[in-house]
Design a protein around this motif. Structure first.
Motif, PDB file in Angstrom:
ATOM      1  N   GLY A  24      34.171  15.608   3.698  1.00 14.40           N
ATOM      2  CA  GLY A  24      34.681  14.661   4.064  1.00 14.40           C
ATOM      3  C   GLY A  24      35.004  13.466   3.283  1.00 14.40           C
ATOM      4  O   GLY A  24      35.549  12.514   3.594  1.00 14.40           O
ATOM      5  N   GLN A  25      34.344  13.485   2.072  1.00 16.18           N
ATOM      6  CA  GLN A  25      34.308  12.264   1.134  1.00 16.18           C
ATOM      7  C   GLN A  25      35.656  12.357   0.527  1.00 16.18           C
ATOM      8  O   GLN A  25      36.159  13.367   0.082  1.00 16.18           O
ATOM      9  CB  GLN A  25      33.158  12.376   0.250  1.00 16.18           C
ATOM     10  CG  GLN A  25      33.137  11.032  -0.554  1.00 16.18           C
ATOM     11  CD  GLN A  25      31.881  11.210  -1.327  1.00 16.18           C
ATOM     12  OE1 GLN A  25      30.979  12.148  -1.678  1.00 16.18           O
ATOM     13  NE2 GLN A  25      31.501  10.035  -2.131  1.00 16.18           N
ATOM     14  N   LEU A  26      36.221  11.208   0.054  1.00 12.21           N
ATOM     15  CA  LEU A  26      37.456  11.184  -0.586  1.00 12.21           C
ATOM     16  C   LEU A  26      37.276  10.726  -2.003  1.00 12.21           C
ATOM     17  O   LEU A  26      36.246   9.759  -2.402  1.00 12.21           O
ATOM     18  CB  LEU A  26      38.602  10.232  -0.095  1.00 12.21           C
ATOM     19  CG  LEU A  26      38.795  10.732   1.504  1.00 12.21           C
ATOM     20  CD1 LEU A  26      39.894   9.483   1.891  1.00 12.21           C
ATOM     21  CD2 LEU A  26      39.456  12.150   1.602  1.00 12.21           C
ATOM     22  N   HIS A  27      38.030  11.119  -2.914  1.00 10.68           N
ATOM     23  CA  HIS A  27      38.139  10.694  -4.438  1.00 10.68           C
ATOM     24  C   HIS A  27      39.481  10.304  -4.712  1.00 10.68           C
ATOM     25  O   HIS A  27      40.478  11.038  -4.596  1.00 10.68           O
ATOM     26  CB  HIS A  27      37.609  11.323  -5.351  1.00 10.68           C
ATOM     27  CG  HIS A  27      37.257  11.253  -6.601  1.00 10.68           C
ATOM     28  ND1 HIS A  27      36.331  10.316  -7.040  1.00 10.68           N
ATOM     29  CD2 HIS A  27      38.433  11.163  -7.796  1.00 10.68           C
ATOM     30  CE1 HIS A  27      36.341  10.134  -8.531  1.00 10.68           C
ATOM     31  NE2 HIS A  27      37.541  10.521  -8.742  1.00 10.68           N
ATOM     32  N   ARG A  28      39.563   8.984  -4.823  1.00 11.46           N
ATOM     33  CA  ARG A  28      41.106   8.601  -5.040  1.00 11.46           C
ATOM     34  C   ARG A  28      41.601   8.501  -6.753  1.00 11.46           C
ATOM     35  O   ARG A  28      40.682   7.910  -7.443  1.00 11.46           O
ATOM     36  CB  ARG A  28      41.486   7.091  -4.564  1.00 11.46           C
ATOM     37  CG  ARG A  28      41.514   7.307  -3.059  1.00 11.46           C
ATOM     38  CD  ARG A  28      41.489   5.854  -2.692  1.00 11.46           C
ATOM     39  NE  ARG A  28      41.731   5.883  -1.092  1.00 11.46           N
ATOM     40  CZ  ARG A  28      40.530   6.162  -0.058  1.00 11.46           C
ATOM     41  NH1 ARG A  28      39.324   6.360  -0.428  1.00 11.46           N
ATOM     42  NH2 ARG A  28      40.832   5.979   1.074  1.00 11.46           N
ATOM     43  N   SER A  34      40.047  15.550  -1.520  1.00  6.71           N
ATOM     44  CA  SER A  34      39.129  15.516  -0.148  1.00  6.71           C
ATOM     45  C   SER A  34      38.382  16.848  -0.139  1.00  6.71           C
ATOM     46  O   SER A  34      38.674  17.846  -0.422  1.00  6.71           O
ATOM     47  CB  SER A  34      40.201  15.338   1.078  1.00  6.71           C
ATOM     48  OG  SER A  34      39.419  15.345   2.219  1.00  6.71           O
ATOM     49  N   ALA A  35      37.134  16.335   0.112  1.00  6.28           N
ATOM     50  CA  ALA A  35      36.101  17.570   0.232  1.00  6.28           C
ATOM     51  C   ALA A  35      36.121  18.231   1.553  1.00  6.28           C
ATOM     52  O   ALA A  35      35.879  17.652   2.568  1.00  6.28           O
ATOM     53  CB  ALA A  35      34.643  17.078  -0.327  1.00  6.28           C
ATOM     54  N   LEU A  36      36.745  19.540   1.667  1.00  3.48           N
ATOM     55  CA  LEU A  36      36.643  20.297   2.784  1.00  3.48           C
ATOM     56  C   LEU A  36      35.186  20.947   3.157  1.00  3.48           C
ATOM     57  O   LEU A  36      34.909  21.199   4.310  1.00  3.48           O
ATOM     58  CB  LEU A  36      37.692  21.148   2.936  1.00  3.48           C
ATOM     59  CG  LEU A  36      39.222  20.975   2.574  1.00  3.48           C
ATOM     60  CD1 LEU A  36      40.135  22.040   2.501  1.00  3.48           C
ATOM     61  CD2 LEU A  36      39.786  19.909   3.509  1.00  3.48           C
TER      62      LEU A  36
END
Length: 72
Positions: free
Chosen positions: A11-15, A61-63
């Motif tokens: 659920g974490q995002l990396h932009r 986005s980590a699935l």
């Protein structure tokens, strides 16, 4: 070539801003790569790689819990 891996929890995002040309290598887990102006959804599993080929904002986005490296 020894690049530090970046961990993401589910659920974490990396932009990534203006990362055109960078290569994303998924080391573990599952990542979803989306790029500004690109209708494709790119899903990377462990061992997969994807090239960022658009200007602007890209989001990983980590699935699932995942680790990845970015290279040029």
């Amino acid at each position: 070539l020894n690049l530090a891996a970046t961990p993401l929890t589910r659920g974490q995002l990396h932009r990534l801003q203006d990362a055109r040309g960078r290569l994303v290598l998924c080391l573990s887990g599952t990542l979803w790569l989306t790029q500004q102006g690109d209708p494709r959804d790119i899903v990377l599993e462990a061992g997969d790689e994807g090239r960022i080929d658009q200007e602007g904002l890209s989001i990983l986005s980590a699935l699932s819990n995942a680790r990845f490296v970015l290279s040029h």
